[in-house]
Design a protein around this motif. Sequence first.
Motif, PDB file in Angstrom:
ATOM      1  N   GLN A  19       0.822  -1.215   0.000  1.00 51.25           N
ATOM      2  CA  GLN A  19       0.000   0.000   0.000  1.00 51.25           C
ATOM      3  C   GLN A  19       0.854   1.263   0.000  1.00 51.25           C
ATOM      4  O   GLN A  19       0.340   2.366  -0.134  1.00 51.25           O
ATOM      5  CB  GLN A  19      -0.913   0.022   1.227  1.00 51.25           C
ATOM      6  CG  GLN A  19      -1.940  -1.077   1.241  1.00 51.25           C
ATOM      7  CD  GLN A  19      -2.750  -1.079   2.513  1.00 51.25           C
ATOM      8  OE1 GLN A  19      -2.598  -0.233   3.379  1.00 51.25           O
ATOM      9  NE2 GLN A  19      -3.615  -2.071   2.638  1.00 51.25           N
ATOM     10  N   GLY A  20       2.162   1.125   0.167  1.00 48.74           N
ATOM     11  CA  GLY A  20       3.060   2.273   0.158  1.00 48.74           C
ATOM     12  C   GLY A  20       2.986   3.099   1.423  1.00 48.74           C
ATOM     13  O   GLY A  20       3.157   4.311   1.380  1.00 48.74           O
ATOM     14  N   LEU A  21       2.734   2.451   2.561  1.00 54.31           N
ATOM     15  CA  LEU A  21       2.604   3.159   3.834  1.00 54.31           C
ATOM     16  C   LEU A  21       3.958   3.707   4.291  1.00 54.31           C
ATOM     17  O   LEU A  21       4.956   2.990   4.300  1.00 54.31           O
ATOM     18  CB  LEU A  21       2.069   2.207   4.913  1.00 54.31           C
ATOM     19  CG  LEU A  21       1.976   2.764   6.316  1.00 54.31           C
ATOM     20  CD1 LEU A  21       0.855   3.794   6.397  1.00 54.31           C
ATOM     21  CD2 LEU A  21       1.735   1.656   7.311  1.00 54.31           C
ATOM     22  N   ASP A  22       3.962   4.973   4.641  1.00 50.26           N
ATOM     23  CA  ASP A  22       5.150   5.587   5.239  1.00 50.26           C
ATOM     24  C   ASP A  22       5.129   5.238   6.724  1.00 50.26           C
ATOM     25  O   ASP A  22       4.198   5.609   7.442  1.00 50.26           O
ATOM     26  CB  ASP A  22       5.122   7.099   5.037  1.00 50.26           C
ATOM     27  CG  ASP A  22       6.359   7.790   5.565  1.00 50.26           C
ATOM     28  OD1 ASP A  22       7.323   7.083   5.949  1.00 50.26           O
ATOM     29  OD2 ASP A  22       6.367   9.026   5.600  1.00 50.26           O
ATOM     30  N   ILE A  23       6.126   4.507   7.192  1.00 48.40           N
ATOM     31  CA  ILE A  23       6.121   3.990   8.563  1.00 48.40           C
ATOM     32  C   ILE A  23       6.135   5.103   9.608  1.00 48.40           C
ATOM     33  O   ILE A  23       5.623   4.926  10.708  1.00 48.40           O
ATOM     34  CB  ILE A  23       7.272   2.994   8.771  1.00 48.40           C
ATOM     35  CG1 ILE A  23       6.965   2.082   9.933  1.00 48.40           C
ATOM     36  CG2 ILE A  23       8.578   3.674   9.022  1.00 48.40           C
ATOM     37  CD1 ILE A  23       7.384   0.684   9.723  1.00 48.40           C
ATOM     38  N   SER A  24       6.666   6.260   9.249  1.00 50.19           N
ATOM     39  CA  SER A  24       6.684   7.363  10.209  1.00 50.19           C
ATOM     40  C   SER A  24       5.292   7.977  10.390  1.00 50.19           C
ATOM     41  O   SER A  24       5.062   8.683  11.368  1.00 50.19           O
ATOM     42  CB  SER A  24       7.672   8.437   9.766  1.00 50.19           C
ATOM     43  OG  SER A  24       7.237   9.045   8.567  1.00 50.19           O
TER      44      SER A  24
END
Length: 47
Positions: A19-24
């Motif tokens: 999903q391209g989630l930015d972990i921050s």
Amino acid sequence: MYKLLAKLNKLLLPSFTKQGLDISKATKWQMAIIGYRAYVTKRALDN
């Protein structure tokens, strides 16, 4: 046991990397799922 859990995780839980989630910017429940999946995957690979 962990190998079975890892397969179930792959089928049932969402994949945040796809999903391209930015972990921050992940919410607490997303971080909990990421941590759980990492723990189960590590345990499955150790066996």
